[in-house]
Design an enzyme around this catalytic site. Structure first.
Site, PDB file in Angstrom:
ATOM      1  N   CYS A  97      -0.009   3.830   2.760  1.00  0.00           N
ATOM      2  CA  CYS A  97       0.445   3.336   4.070  1.00  0.00           C
ATOM      3  C   CYS A  97       1.898   3.738   4.310  1.00  0.00           C
ATOM      4  O   CYS A  97       2.279   4.126   5.414  1.00  0.00           O
ATOM      5  CB  CYS A  97       0.323   1.817   4.141  1.00  0.00           C
ATOM      6  SG  CYS A  97      -1.368   1.210   4.005  1.00  0.00           S
ATOM      7  N   CYS A 105       0.833  -1.209   0.000  1.00  0.00           N
ATOM      8  CA  CYS A 105       0.000   0.000   0.000  1.00  0.00           C
ATOM      9  C   CYS A 105       0.868   1.260   0.000  1.00  0.00           C
ATOM     10  O   CYS A 105       1.610   1.506   0.955  1.00  0.00           O
ATOM     11  CB  CYS A 105      -0.907  -0.051   1.225  1.00  0.00           C
ATOM     12  SG  CYS A 105      -1.808   1.462   1.558  1.00  0.00           S
TER      13      CYS A 105
END
Length: 186
Positions: A114, A111
């Site tokens: 993230c 991600c």
């Protein structure tokens, strides 16, 4: 800094007289008559691009060695705080049974957002050390906790107090958004 100018080579198109078959190319068939004879097309050979330096440059035409630059990196005295990971196995003891409020970031290694919020979580953990415990939960490695709390998008940051979920922030948000949410429960 020496600059170079690339000059292009112009290849002339053959004239229509060169496309006419010569007497030696006439073989009698239609395909040999319509196609040009390879011996009658003297195309110049292309030599590619020439490298030329502008006239205003007084440097010699020999290439100069690349400059060596020195990079000085000074480490900061304060090191980054590494936020520990939490898993399905220790979720109950670390998060639910904690006496202090707990911030948990639900993330995954693939991600991009993230990875953007990781440094912010590290700063928050450092800023609220002693008042707030911060953990990271990899949703690929611990899917049951993520399913239990209905995590549908990552990064998701949840704040727990006395074993209950108090607040959730979804997405890569600025530090000010996280601190506003944290201050409500301290």
């Amino acid at each position: 800094m020496a600059t170079a100018v690339l000059e292009s080579v112009v290849v002339p198109r053959p004239s229509s007289s060169l496309l006419r078959p010569s007497s030696s190319c006439l073989g009698g068939t239609a395909s040999s008559f319509l196609s040009p004879c390879p011996r009658s097309l003297p195309f110049p050979t292309a030599r590619g691009l020439k490298l030329a330096y502008p006239a205003r440059s007084f440097r010699s035409l020999t290439p100069t060695p690349p400059r060596r630059s020195s990079i000085v990196c000074e480490a900061q005295q304060e090191t980054a705080t590494e936020v520990p990971a939490v898993t399905d196995g220790d979720w109950q003891s670390v998060v639910i049974e904690s006496e202090t409020p707990v911030l948990v970031e639900f993330w995954a290694p693939w991600c991009g957002p993230c990875r953007m919020i990781h440094p912010i979580i590290d700063e928050v953990a450092k800023q609220y050390a002693g008042k707030l415990k911060c953990y990271k939960l990899n949703t690929d490695e611990s899917p049951s906790v993520a399913t239990q709390y209905g995590i549908r998008s990552i990064p998701t940051v949840m704040i727990f107090k006395d074993g209950d979920k108090k607040d959730a922030v979804i997405g890569a948000v600025p530090k000010s958004t996280l601190t506003t949410s944290i201050e409500k429960f301290l």
